[in-house]
Design an enzyme around this catalytic site. Structure first.
Site, PDB file in Angstrom:
ATOM      1  N   HIS A 284       0.834  -1.215   0.000  1.00 42.80           N
ATOM      2  CA  HIS A 284       0.000   0.000   0.000  1.00 42.80           C
ATOM      3  C   HIS A 284       0.867   1.264   0.000  1.00 42.80           C
ATOM      4  O   HIS A 284       0.428   2.324   0.439  1.00 42.80           O
ATOM      5  CB  HIS A 284      -0.951   0.026   1.209  1.00 42.80           C
ATOM      6  CG  HIS A 284      -1.791  -1.198   1.346  1.00 42.80           C
ATOM      7  ND1 HIS A 284      -2.991  -1.364   0.687  1.00 42.80           N
ATOM      8  CD2 HIS A 284      -1.593  -2.341   2.058  1.00 42.80           C
ATOM      9  CE1 HIS A 284      -3.506  -2.550   0.997  1.00 42.80           C
ATOM     10  NE2 HIS A 284      -2.672  -3.159   1.816  1.00 42.80           N
TER      11      HIS A 284
ATOM     12  N   SER B  70      14.861  20.580 -16.543  1.00 46.00           N
ATOM     13  CA  SER B  70      13.729  21.491 -16.671  1.00 46.00           C
ATOM     14  C   SER B  70      14.159  22.728 -17.443  1.00 46.00           C
ATOM     15  O   SER B  70      15.292  23.193 -17.311  1.00 46.00           O
ATOM     16  CB  SER B  70      13.220  21.889 -15.284  1.00 46.00           C
ATOM     17  OG  SER B  70      12.351  23.000 -15.357  1.00 46.00           O
TER      18      SER B  70
ATOM     19  N   TYR C 197     -11.909 -13.160 -44.938  1.00 44.34           N
ATOM     20  CA  TYR C 197     -11.228 -11.866 -45.050  1.00 44.34           C
ATOM     21  C   TYR C 197     -12.217 -10.728 -45.274  1.00 44.34           C
ATOM     22  O   TYR C 197     -13.161 -10.834 -46.053  1.00 44.34           O
ATOM     23  CB  TYR C 197     -10.216 -11.877 -46.201  1.00 44.34           C
ATOM     24  CG  TYR C 197      -9.441 -10.577 -46.266  1.00 44.34           C
ATOM     25  CD1 TYR C 197      -8.347 -10.371 -45.443  1.00 44.34           C
ATOM     26  CD2 TYR C 197      -9.843  -9.537 -47.106  1.00 44.34           C
ATOM     27  CE1 TYR C 197      -7.653  -9.168 -45.460  1.00 44.34           C
ATOM     28  CE2 TYR C 197      -9.162  -8.332 -47.130  1.00 44.34           C
ATOM     29  CZ  TYR C 197      -8.063  -8.154 -46.304  1.00 44.34           C
ATOM     30  OH  TYR C 197      -7.386  -6.959 -46.318  1.00 44.34           O
TER      31      TYR C 197
ATOM     32  N   GLN D  82      -7.168  -4.896 -42.899  1.00 45.25           N
ATOM     33  CA  GLN D  82      -6.050  -4.054 -43.325  1.00 45.25           C
ATOM     34  C   GLN D  82      -5.562  -3.190 -42.158  1.00 45.25           C
ATOM     35  O   GLN D  82      -4.407  -2.764 -42.137  1.00 45.25           O
ATOM     36  CB  GLN D  82      -6.480  -3.163 -44.495  1.00 45.25           C
ATOM     37  CG  GLN D  82      -5.369  -2.273 -45.042  1.00 45.25           C
ATOM     38  CD  GLN D  82      -5.775  -1.605 -46.341  1.00 45.25           C
ATOM     39  OE1 GLN D  82      -5.865  -2.263 -47.376  1.00 45.25           O
ATOM     40  NE2 GLN D  82      -6.042  -0.312 -46.286  1.00 45.25           N
TER      41      GLN D  82
ATOM     42  N   LYS E 241      -2.131  -3.811 -39.332  1.00 44.18           N
ATOM     43  CA  LYS E 241      -0.687  -3.616 -39.446  1.00 44.18           C
ATOM     44  C   LYS E 241      -0.160  -2.422 -38.660  1.00 44.18           C
ATOM     45  O   LYS E 241       0.845  -2.530 -37.952  1.00 44.18           O
ATOM     46  CB  LYS E 241      -0.291  -3.515 -40.917  1.00 44.18           C
ATOM     47  CG  LYS E 241      -0.533  -4.812 -41.669  1.00 44.18           C
ATOM     48  CD  LYS E 241      -0.467  -4.636 -43.159  1.00 44.18           C
ATOM     49  CE  LYS E 241      -1.148  -5.784 -43.860  1.00 44.18           C
ATOM     50  NZ  LYS E 241      -2.601  -5.885 -43.546  1.00 44.18           N
TER      51      LYS E 241
END
Length: 461
Positions: free
Chosen positions: A161, A282, A322, A327, A330
């Site tokens: 915790h 920074s 299909y 498509q 990918k």
């Protein structure tokens, strides 16, 4: 200007032109060219299979193979020129092959569909990439085990915790993050077999009408097995989703470790210091050294998990076999692969260059961490743990009320809680002895942590 459909591989059916935006919308060339090598290799194997069945002659085969070899060289050298009409890597390669060897190039697609062609390319690509990313996981595990071995005597506060809990070895903490990655390695190796299944020869959905030898194709392309149903072969993207799930799990594990290191590197903890190579500053606060590498690892985990969920949602409503929706597999796959590959390598660099601060780590060890040990002291004298837990809790409260620490309570103070406390109770307040008592398999005792290290090392050989 609208593009004539007659120029397309599928254009014979159409008399009207394709809308220009639709033509662009339909393309996958820029994502698909990632698989240019696999597309050529798959075509070479398929040409040989056609020749075996006398669909093409030996002379035509040699011409096709030479043309494909030239295309392969052009891709590898960066000289391959994409045309606006190229819809995807498959049409680009066929168009270029026709330019090189003429109409005989049109015979290469006999009995083959882009449906089985694209999934063959994708499986070949993913098989190659799995072997690549496997090395990155192994390299990270080596860094974890080497570091754990060197720093095995460092004892820190463990947390539950995000509150101080019990003493543990720093190396035990490292192994708690290395073992999930070892599980990831096992899943990746199992996944390879499921990816390495041949779809080529399935045609559009019904199979190949020229009886090409799929066993020959399997051996030629190095697949471990053959997909036994042609409809499943062209419509299945489980292998993509499963890899993306794997990548998501890796990133989840990386993210949790990154979160711990972000906390431990803060000024409030100061347990570790990141190398300058993996930190930034920074733009306004000169004193800052930000753990940007870790924050990016944590952030990119959401990206990979999003890739996986996005593809699952895309696939879930598609009908059998299909559909053009596929498509869209990918871009998220390629993104997930690159992200997880880069992340594994970045984390390897972070862990290998990390500096631990033993003084700060030692300061996290406070007597209250041994409250459980105090309860166990009485257990060893015959009391039930539930009773000793209550007694130890009373001792903690007594120390708090007196504004002192648990180890500063006198024997008489403790005996007021239970008469079984004796002079030997002082031995409880020793962090080294505390961790060494946790000596069952998987514990934080020194020999247990060494066993964990050796377990990982034996698995990555």
């Amino acid at each position: 200007m609208a593009e004539k459909s007659s120029k397309k591989l599928w254009g014979g059916r159409f008399s009207g032109a394709t809308d220009p935006l639709m033509a662009e919308f339909n393309k996958s060339i820029y994502s698909g060219k990632e698989m240019c090598e696999e597309d050529v290799i798959g075509s070479m194997a398929y040409a040989k299979a056609l020749c075996q069945k006398n669909v093409i002659s030996e002379e035509e085969l040699n011409s096709i193979l030479k043309g494909l070899e030239q295309i392969q060289r052009e891709w590898n050298s960066g000289q391959f020129v994409l045309e606006p009409s190229d819809e995807d890597v498959h049409t680009a390669n066929e168009r270029r092959l026709t330019e090189i060897i003429g109409d005989v190039a049109g015979k290469l697609h006999t009995g083959r569909s882009r449906n089985d062609q694209v999934t063959t390319d994708l499986r070949l690509w993913l098989c190659r990439k799995i072997k690549e990313v496997e090395v990155y996981v192994i390299n990270l595990l080596k860094v974890f085990t080497n570091r754990a071995e060197m720093e095995i005597d460092v004892i820190m506060s463990g947390y539950t915790h995000l509150q101080r809990a019990q003493p543990v070895r720093w190396s035990h903490f490292l192994m708690s993050h290395a073992l999930p990655l070892l599980g990831d390695l096992g899943r990746l190796r199992q996944l390879y077999t499921r990816v390495s299944q041949l779809p080529l020869g399935a045609g559009a959905l019904a199979g190949n009408p020229f009886n090409v030898d799929r066993e020959f194709l399997r051996k030629e392309l190095g697949f471990e097995g053959i997909i036994m149903n042609s409809m499943n072969a062209v419509g299945d993207r489980d292998f993509v989703i499963e890899f993306m799930f794997w990548a998501g799990m890796v990133m989840l594990h990386i993210s949790r470790f990154a979160e711990d290191l972000i906390i431990y590197s803060s000024s409030e903890f100061g347990f570790v210091t990141l190398s300058d190579a993996y930190s930034t500053g920074s733009s306004i606060m000169p004193q800052k050294k930000n753990p940007d590498s870790l924050e990016l690892l944590r952030g990119k985990s959401g990206r990979v998990l999003g890739d996986m969920i996005g593809l699952m949602i895309t696939v879930k409503g598609t009908p059998t076999t299909y559909n053009k929706d596929l498509q869209e597999d990918k871009e998220p796959l390629f993104d997930a692969f690159k992200t997880v590959s880069d992340s594994l390598q970045i984390l390897t660099g972070v862990v290998s260059t990390l500096t631990i601060n033993p003084t700060k780590i030692a300061e996290s060890l406070t007597p209250d961490l041994l409250a459980t040990d105090l309860a166990e002291y009485l257990v060893r004298k015959g009391l039930p743990f539930r009773q000793t837990h209550h007694i130890s809790g009373s001792a903690v409260r007594m120390a708090e009320e007196r504004n002192t620490t648990l180890d500063k309570l006198s024997v008489s103070d403790l005996q007021s809680l239970h008469p079984l406390f004796d002079e030997d109770v002082s031995k409880v307040f020793n962090y080294e002895e505390s961790v060494e008592k946790r000596c069952s398999i998987g514990g934080t005792a020194k020999h247990c942590v060494q066993e964990q290290i050796e377990h990982i090392r034996s698995a990555i050989l």
